[in-house]
Design a protein around this motif. Structure first.
Motif, mmCIF file in Angstrom:
data_model
loop_
_atom_site.group_PDB
_atom_site.id
_atom_site.type_symbol
_atom_site.label_atom_id
_atom_site.label_comp_id
_atom_site.label_asym_id
_atom_site.label_seq_id
_atom_site.Cartn_x
_atom_site.Cartn_y
_atom_site.Cartn_z
ATOM 1 N N SER A 100 0.816 -1.202 0.000
ATOM 2 C CA SER A 100 0.000 0.000 0.000
ATOM 3 C C SER A 100 0.855 1.260 0.000
ATOM 4 O O SER A 100 0.503 2.262 -0.635
ATOM 5 N N ALA A 101 1.985 1.209 0.712
ATOM 6 C CA ALA A 101 2.877 2.372 0.787
ATOM 7 C C ALA A 101 3.682 2.561 -0.493
ATOM 8 O O ALA A 101 4.233 3.649 -0.719
ATOM 9 N N GLY A 102 3.767 1.520 -1.320
ATOM 10 C CA GLY A 102 4.522 1.608 -2.567
ATOM 11 C C GLY A 102 6.024 1.704 -2.364
ATOM 12 O O GLY A 102 6.725 2.346 -3.148
ATOM 13 N N VAL A 103 6.527 1.051 -1.318
ATOM 14 C CA VAL A 103 7.974 1.070 -1.061
ATOM 15 C C VAL A 103 8.606 -0.209 -1.591
ATOM 16 O O VAL A 103 7.937 -1.246 -1.699
ATOM 17 N N PRO A 104 9.893 -0.179 -1.930
ATOM 18 C CA PRO A 104 10.566 -1.390 -2.419
ATOM 19 C C PRO A 104 10.601 -2.481 -1.359
ATOM 20 O O PRO A 104 10.864 -2.215 -0.181
ATOM 21 N N THR A 105 10.328 -3.705 -1.774
ATOM 22 C CA THR A 105 10.369 -4.871 -0.886
ATOM 23 C C THR A 105 11.072 -6.017 -1.604
ATOM 24 O O THR A 105 11.193 -6.002 -2.832
ATOM 25 N N PRO A 106 11.528 -7.037 -0.874
ATOM 26 C CA PRO A 106 12.144 -8.195 -1.532
ATOM 27 C C PRO A 106 11.114 -8.928 -2.394
ATOM 28 O O PRO A 106 9.921 -8.943 -2.067
#
Length: 549
Positions: free
Chosen positions: A141-147
């Motif tokens: 939802s935050a649109g941050v990079p994740t693995p």
């Protein structure tokens, strides 16, 4: 216990509800430690204040009645009418609120009995988004990079299919993690490397033959997918590595628990050098969001188990870190989350682009150990942690101003603030600590020069854990530079181990793992640094090295 340090605000008193009874010795220690905050300002020991009327440590009497039951602290307090009555008397006529840990429905019950608000989310909201799968929803939802990874995995076939597809889509990732939804601190984590799979070399050749564009198409991937699905079940049972073997002694036991509660599959960064970070955030009742602590993690034994941090963080650009964490916090806020939350991230240099990557990996909706220790650090330095710029600013100690030698020269003014770093841990374990009284422990530390310089506002502070076994403690080292704070932390562990151990009684400890991790951070060994600084300390370290082998 660092939560007691909130009394540095003269308008705040603290009632700390503790799950274990604190001895008189421990209560006196914290009373004296908290009374030093005025001494830090003036530099005069006679300014030490008696702070016992500013804080109270209470243990619910139900602890004695339910010793064999696994009950959370709020439930024990709910069934402790004497403690409830005392709290009511202490807060009568005052503004009060509750700051809990991981919130439970009985936290609401206690708050209703006391008629006070809670700084935190509804328990259902907190539990939903504190799971590993819930974390992934927040990050998406935050649109941050994740693995690369998948969440909400509940059956074996689904897990095999998900893992197989992730391997095919990310052939540059060699290691994958399996994380249980409801575990914490790396306890419910396993990992496996795919480099030993029989079909892995064949898949790389197929990838090079098709090229990146064609490989994305399902028809190109299908033969590889079938090969992985055929090999994967047996491969995982043979090559799956468990982080906590005491909690899960076998792969079968781990898999049963993983599938019963659900979990996630997540990629490890494709790099030999990675740094994990922890950032503490606060969502206030009025909706204001702020970053209240940030640190680079320190590990013992495995990079999947954090045992401490260095504060402030120094591995990610502060602007990038602030932007990422504010987006995550805003996503939490939009879902009804309030109060303290702790975000874990990992950073590394991508092997192909050579650009720094920052992935969000974990989220805990509670007051963290790092934040608690940060409060103690700020109390004993009277400093200010500016997380926006990743700076710990500490007022310079009062010194005599040097008079000018010549007429017309201005007096040399010392800087008003200096930059400091702290290394902190609440999870230092050594079974031999149980055989040493705290009074003897502090005499030993004093004899070896382990202590805190109030005037310089640097040195070593301890957090005492007065549990039944007394096999753990917390420690903070504060210095003017990160290298110095890390070296002091490692030296202290080395000295303590030597003082409480004998050749035939080494004890079980995580000290060695922490020292090894600090050596890796510094890029040099503790012995080499100590030799150039002090010959006597080198002798301590040399003997300790022999004992650890």
């Amino acid at each position: 216990m660092g939560r007691l340090c909130d009394i540095q605000d003269p308008s705040v008193d603290v009632i700390y509800v503790c799950p274990v009874k604190q001895s008189v010795e421990v209560q006196q220690y914290y009373s004296r430690l908290l009374g030093l905050h005025k001494v830090v300002d003036s530099g005069l020991l006679e300014d030490a204040a008696d702070m016992q009327d500013r804080f109270k440590i209470l243990t619910p009497e139900a602890m004695d009645s339910f010793q064999t039951h696994n009950m959370c602290l709020s439930t024990l307090l709910k069934y402790s009418p004497q403690t409830i009555k005392r709290i009511k008397n202490l807060i009568k006529g005052k503004h009060a609120y509750v700051v809990g840990g991981v919130l439970h429905k009985d936290d609401l019950a206690v708050a209703d009995i006391l008629n006070v608000p809670i700084l935190g989310s509804e328990p259902e909201v907190a539990h939903l988004y504190s799971t590993k799968s819930g974390n992934k929803r927040i990050f998406a939802s935050a649109g941050v990079p994740t693995p690369p990874g998948e969440y909400d995995i509940y059956n074996l076939q689904q897990m095999h299919e998900v893992v197989s597809q992730l391997i095919i889509d990310n052939l540059n990732i060699r290691r994958w993690l399996l994380k249980m939804d409801s575990e914490f601190g790396g306890r419910g984590t396993a990992h496996f490397d795919i480099s030993h799979m029989k079909c892995y070399s064949w898949m790389l050749k197929e990838y090079r033959r098709y090229g990146p564009e064609e490989w994305r198409k399902k028809w190109a991937q299908e033969p590889a997918l079938l090969k992985i699905l055929e090999e994967l079940p047996e491969y995982l049972s043979q090559h799956g590595k468990l982080v906590n073997k005491k909690r899960f002694p076998s792969w079968k036991k781990f898999l049963e628990t993983f599938l019963s509660q659900g979990g996630v599959v997540e990629a490890c960064p494709p790099s030999e050098s990675i740094t994990n970070l922890t950032v503490d955030m606060l969502i206030e009742p009025n909706g204001e969001m702020s970053m209240v602590s940030c640190g680079d993690q320190i590990h013992a034994g495995t990079p999947l188990e954090c045992c401490g941090t260095s504060v402030p963080q120094s591995s990610v650009d502060p602007d990038i870190l602030h932007s990422t964490c504010m987006r995550i916090t805003a996503a939490c806020k939009s879902r009804g989350v309030m109060g303290y939350l702790s975000i874990d991230l990992v950073t590394f240099i991508h092997p192909h682009t050579l650009e720094q990557q920052v992935w969000a990996t974990d989220l805990d909706l509670c007051y963290s150990d790092q934040l608690s220790m940060t409060q103690l650090m700020l109390l004993m330095t009277r400093g200010r942690l500016d997380c926006r710029s990743s700076q710990l600013e500490v007022p310079a100690p009062a010194r005599d101003v040097k008079q000018p030698r010549r007429l017309g020269e201005e007096a040399a003014m010392p800087p008003t603030v200096t930059s400091h770093y702290a290394v902190m841990s609440t999870q230092l374990r050594h079974t031999n600590l149980a055989m040493v009284h705290y009074s003897v422990f502090f005499q030993m530390c004093k004899a070896q020069g382990v202590g805190f310089d109030i005037k310089e506002r640097q040195g070593t502070l301890f957090i005492l854990h007065d549990s039944h076994k007394r096999q753990s403690l917390g420690m903070i080292t504060i210095g003017e530079d990160l290298q110095g704070a890390l070296m002091t932390f490692a030296r202290n562990l080395s000295i303590i181990h030597q003082e409480i151990s004998a050749p035939n009684m080494q004890g079980e400890t995580n000290f060695k793992g922490i020292i090894n991790d600090i050596e890796g951070i510094l890029g040099v060994t503790i012995e080499n640094q100590a030799r150039s600084a002090d010959e006597r300390l080198h002798e301590f370290t040399r003997k300790n090295k022999k004992k650890f082998v």
